[in-house]
Design a protein around this motif. Structure first.
Motif, short mmCIF file in Angstrom:
data_model
loop_
_atom_site.label_atom_id
_atom_site.label_comp_id
_atom_site.label_asym_id
_atom_site.label_seq_id
_atom_site.Cartn_x
_atom_site.Cartn_y
_atom_site.Cartn_z
N VAL A 1 -49.90 11.17 12.82
CA VAL A 1 -48.59 10.70 13.27
C VAL A 1 -47.86 11.90 13.89
O VAL A 1 -47.57 12.88 13.19
CB VAL A 1 -47.76 10.12 12.11
N THR A 42 -42.92 13.98 16.90
CA THR A 42 -41.96 13.48 17.88
C THR A 42 -41.96 11.95 17.96
O THR A 42 -41.13 11.38 18.67
CB THR A 42 -42.29 14.06 19.27
N ASP A 43 -42.90 11.30 17.24
CA ASP A 43 -42.86 9.84 17.13
C ASP A 43 -42.06 9.38 15.93
O ASP A 43 -41.86 8.18 15.73
CB ASP A 43 -44.29 9.28 17.00
N LEU A 79 -40.64 5.15 12.59
CA LEU A 79 -41.19 5.51 13.89
C LEU A 79 -40.29 5.06 15.03
O LEU A 79 -39.54 4.08 14.90
CB LEU A 79 -42.58 4.88 14.07
N ASN A 80 -40.37 5.80 16.16
CA ASN A 80 -39.66 5.39 17.37
C ASN A 80 -40.26 4.09 17.90
O ASN A 80 -41.38 3.70 17.56
CB ASN A 80 -39.77 6.49 18.43
N ASP A 93 -41.43 3.20 20.79
CA ASP A 93 -42.62 3.27 21.64
C ASP A 93 -43.77 4.04 20.98
O ASP A 93 -44.79 4.30 21.61
CB ASP A 93 -42.28 3.93 22.97
N ALA A 94 -43.65 4.39 19.72
CA ALA A 94 -44.69 5.17 19.04
C ALA A 94 -45.80 4.25 18.54
O ALA A 94 -45.54 3.13 18.08
CB ALA A 94 -44.09 5.93 17.86
N ARG A 124 -41.66 -0.98 11.78
CA ARG A 124 -42.21 0.31 12.20
C ARG A 124 -41.91 1.40 11.15
O ARG A 124 -41.39 2.47 11.45
CB ARG A 124 -41.66 0.72 13.58
#
Length: 736
Positions: free
Chosen positions: A637, A640-641, A659-660, A662-663, A682
């Motif tokens: 992982v 930056t996600d 999580l972001n 788009d991750a 997420r």
């Protein structure tokens, strides 16, 4: 409508909370004092009666013992009419003397408790009247403040003089009441017949509560003394250069002419900068980059606005600002605004310094309430002051010019913000003064090339001002009697003529040189801020530049399983070899069943312990500078996600990652029974028994360092790749 209802409900809840702390709490303390009064009276009367009766009985028994020491006396049991006790006279004397000593001790304790009762009631009454007086004074002052600006200033000055004594009364009363009530209960424990360990703990709690209340009262009063002492208002901070009359004689002549036509006071200092809009102030101003302290009446002019407004619009705006230096506005600015803002800051500091001291909390809430009562009046007169200043400024040009200036300053603001943001993130160019970019000229060129943004959304915005708020632009234009039509919008949104001189060129001896100097100041400061930011980011990155391997803390669970296995084995062997003593000697099925169950439990526990022992050698997680590698997940992982994280250690240890959008979301291994993946939300939850050699707080800090370092590394990389661009500038460009 719904928003108004929510605001009303919020205000109602806040009012109820204030009443609970300032009025209901002292009333509850009074009720406690009344109850303590009844208890004190009963115990005092009982102690006096017991002491008198025992003294009489002791004298009688002593006389009997003196004449016949072997006499047997019969006594009625205390509180039990049918209970009789027979004692020798000499024994009876010693027991009665002990009872009399205890009764005298109870009488002494009862006499000590009596004044504490009046302390509880008196302190609560003092706090109640202080709170009630504060609420009444705040309400009356708030109503009077709406009559006129003069009444606003007078009411505020009276309240400012009275408020320290009111708040001190609340603090002192509340402290006396709480201390007296706590000591009363602590002393009362001496009357308990069975003073056990639990009683001792309650006694200690009561004494500690009284000590805390006393210390809190002392620190609260000291804090109030510091807050309401005479203070110097903090200076406002602005970026700009002082313009002497020799540098811009036409500007000073222009401002002097406007002030004379308005019968307003002339500013002592004129300052030109790159931002913050037009404003005047009589507060101290600290200017950077020169770190110069400016006092007296100051007029601040934003350079980019001067370059894009015409003479009539500038006259209307400066006339508006100078109107604040005339009439009651001068007194308002000098005597009210700095002190009002300073008192707000002082109360805010007192609230932050409260630190959970409960005796100070009601006073802090009352102080904020009193100030909030003035907020409505301040906002009311602020709006009227701005409307009057608009009318005064429009007399120096026309109402249409003033209305055009209001719209045009609103649509200039995003262009200025865009250019300054781009310059803030720009390359570190150096050279002579002539080589520095002219950010003012860049702003003018930007609107000349790209045009203006839509002005309609800006009509509801408030103009920027460092000390008070302004009414919405649409209301100010309406108050001028100007209709917002095509003619007004066409005038406000006119394009600068390429190559044409602006009115600012006529006001300053070297307008272009001044603009380059202001630009140099801004870019120098931007470079310094970027350097500081880079140093911070590099320090953060250096703090997580190596891999860190963490292991599951399985050792406690292994020993637990071994002990459980031993318990199972011990119980099974006991049943097998001592079945006769347990009554199972002839029940072979029961013996076999119990033996099988205990054997299964022991073997299962040992197998789980062996599994944990083998898993202990495998890393639970590997924290690398770029990603988190977890044995429970099928893929790393990236830091930056991860939008956020939390470490839990209450019922079971777990690391939770948000999580972001788009991750990519990884999958967990089937044997990771204590881990969970919520794909819809997420969220990744990584369960464990703990972190070997590390507390939960330390592990959370470790994860935080790697998380922050990854984002810091990303920001540094973006700055190196695109030194003249940043996300905020691109976003502003899109909006513009």
């Amino acid at each position: 409508m719904a928003q108004t209802s929510r605001r009303q409900e919020t205000r109602k809840i806040a009012s109820l909370g204030l009443a609970a702390w300032v009025l209901l709490l002292p009333i509850a303390l009074v009720s406690l004092g009344i109850w303590q009064t009844q208890r004190a009276a009963e115990t005092l009367e009982h102690a006096r009666r017991s002491s008198a009766e025992l003294s009489t009985t002791l004298a009688q028994v002593k006389n009997i013992a003196a004449s016949d020491p072997t006499a047997i006396l019969t006594f009625q049991g205390a509180g039990e009419p049918t209970s009789l006790a027979s004692l020798a006279a000499l024994v009876a004397v010693s027991q009665i003397e002990a009872a009399l000593s205890q009764a005298d001790e109870e009488l002494e304790i009862s006499q000590i408790r009596r004044p504490l009762v009046w302390g509880t009631i008196g302190g609560a009454v003092l706090a109640f009247f202080g709170g009630a007086l504060g609420l009444m004074a705040a309400g009356i002052s708030g109503i009077r403040a709406r009559v006129s600006q003069r009444q606003l200033i007078a009411s505020f000055q009276r309240l400012r003089s009275l408020l320290p004594f009111i708040l001190a009364t609340v603090v002192i009363g509340f402290a006396i009441g709480v201390i007296s009530a706590a000591l009363f209960e602590a002393v009362s424990m001496g009357l308990w017949a069975d003073f056990t360990t639990g009683s001792a703990k309650l006694f200690a709690v009561a004494v500690v509560l009284a000590v805390i209340a006393a210390y809190s009262a002392f620190t609260a009063l000291r804090g109030l003394k510091d807050v309401f002492a005479l203070f110097t208002p903090e200076p406002l901070v602005a970026a700009g250069r002082v313009i002497e009359e020799t540098e811009a004689p036409e500007l000073w002549r222009f401002v002097r002419s406007l002030a004379g036509r308005q019968h307003a006071l002339l500013p002592d200092t004129i300052i030109v900068g790159l931002g913050q809009g037009f404003f005047v102030t009589e507060s101290q101003l600290r200017l950077w980059p020169e770190d110069r302290l400016v006092t007296g009446r100051s007029l601040y002019l934003p350079a980019a606005y001067l370059d894009l407004l015409d003479q009539a619009e500038i006259a209307a705006i400066i006339g508006h600002e100078l109107a604040h230096f005339s009439g009651e506005d001068t007194t308002y600015s000098q005597q009210f605004t700095p002190i009002y803002a300073g008192l707000w800051r002082a109360l805010a500091a007192l609230g932050r310094a409260d630190g959970g001291r409960f005796v100070l909390y009601p006073a802090v809430k009352l102080g904020f309430h009193a100030m909030q009562r003035f907020d409505h009046a301040v906002a009311h007169w602020s709006r009227l002051r701005e409307f009057d200043a608009d009318r005064s400024g429009s007399l120096l040009a026309t109402p249409a010019d003033a209305a055009s200036a209001l719209i045009r300053t609103g649509i200039i603001a995003p262009a200025v913000a865009y250019v300054l943001q781009r310059a803030y993130a720009g390359p570190d160019d150096t050279g002579s003064d002539d080589a520095w970019p002219d950010l003012v000229a860049q702003t003018t060129e930007l609107v000349t090339t790209n045009g203006w943004s839509d002005p309609m959304p800006l009509l509801g915005d408030r103009q920027p001002h460092p000390t008070d708020s302004h009414p919405p632009t649409i209301q100010r234009i309406s108050a001028l009697g100007v209709e917002i039509g095509d003619d007004l919008l066409r005038r406000a949104m006119r394009q600068p003529e390429p190559g044409a001189r602006s009115f600012a060129d006529d006001l300053f001896s070297d307008w272009a040189g001044l603009c380059r100097l202001l630009s140099k100041d801004f870019i120098d400061d931007a470079r310094m801020m970027r350097d500081r930011r880079r140093e911070v980011l590099e320090k953060v990155v250096a703090g997580a530049s190596q891999e860190t391997v963490v292991y599951d803390n399985v050792k406690p669970m292994i020993w637990t399983m071994v002990i459980v296995a031993m318990i199972f084995a011990g119980f099974g062997l006991t049943v097998v070899f001592l079945s006769g003593q347990l009554g199972l000697g002839y029940d072979e099925f029961a013996q076999s069943l119990i033996a099988a169950i205990t054997a299964f439990g022991a073997v299962t526990s040992l197998l789980y312990a062996a599994f944990l022992y083998r898993s202990a050698a495998r890393p639970l997680m590997v924290l690398t500078p770029d990603a988190l590698l977890a044995s429970r997940l099928d893929k790393p992982v990236a830091w930056t996600d991860v939008a956020g994280y939390a470490v839990y250690a209450s019922s079971r240890f777990a690391l939770r990652l948000w999580l972001n959008q788009d991750a990519p979301v990884p999958k967990k291994h089937w044997r990771a029974i204590y881990s969970k993946i919520d794909r819809r939300q997420r969220i990744i939850t990584l369960g464990a028994l703990g972190i070997k050699g590390m507390k939960a707080a330390d592990f959370s800090a470790l994860v935080g360092r790697y998380h922050q370092a990854a984002y810091a590394r990303q920001e540094l990389a973006a700055a190196m790749l695109h030194p003249s661009r940043d996300a905020s500038a691109d976003e502003t460009a899109g909006k513009y």
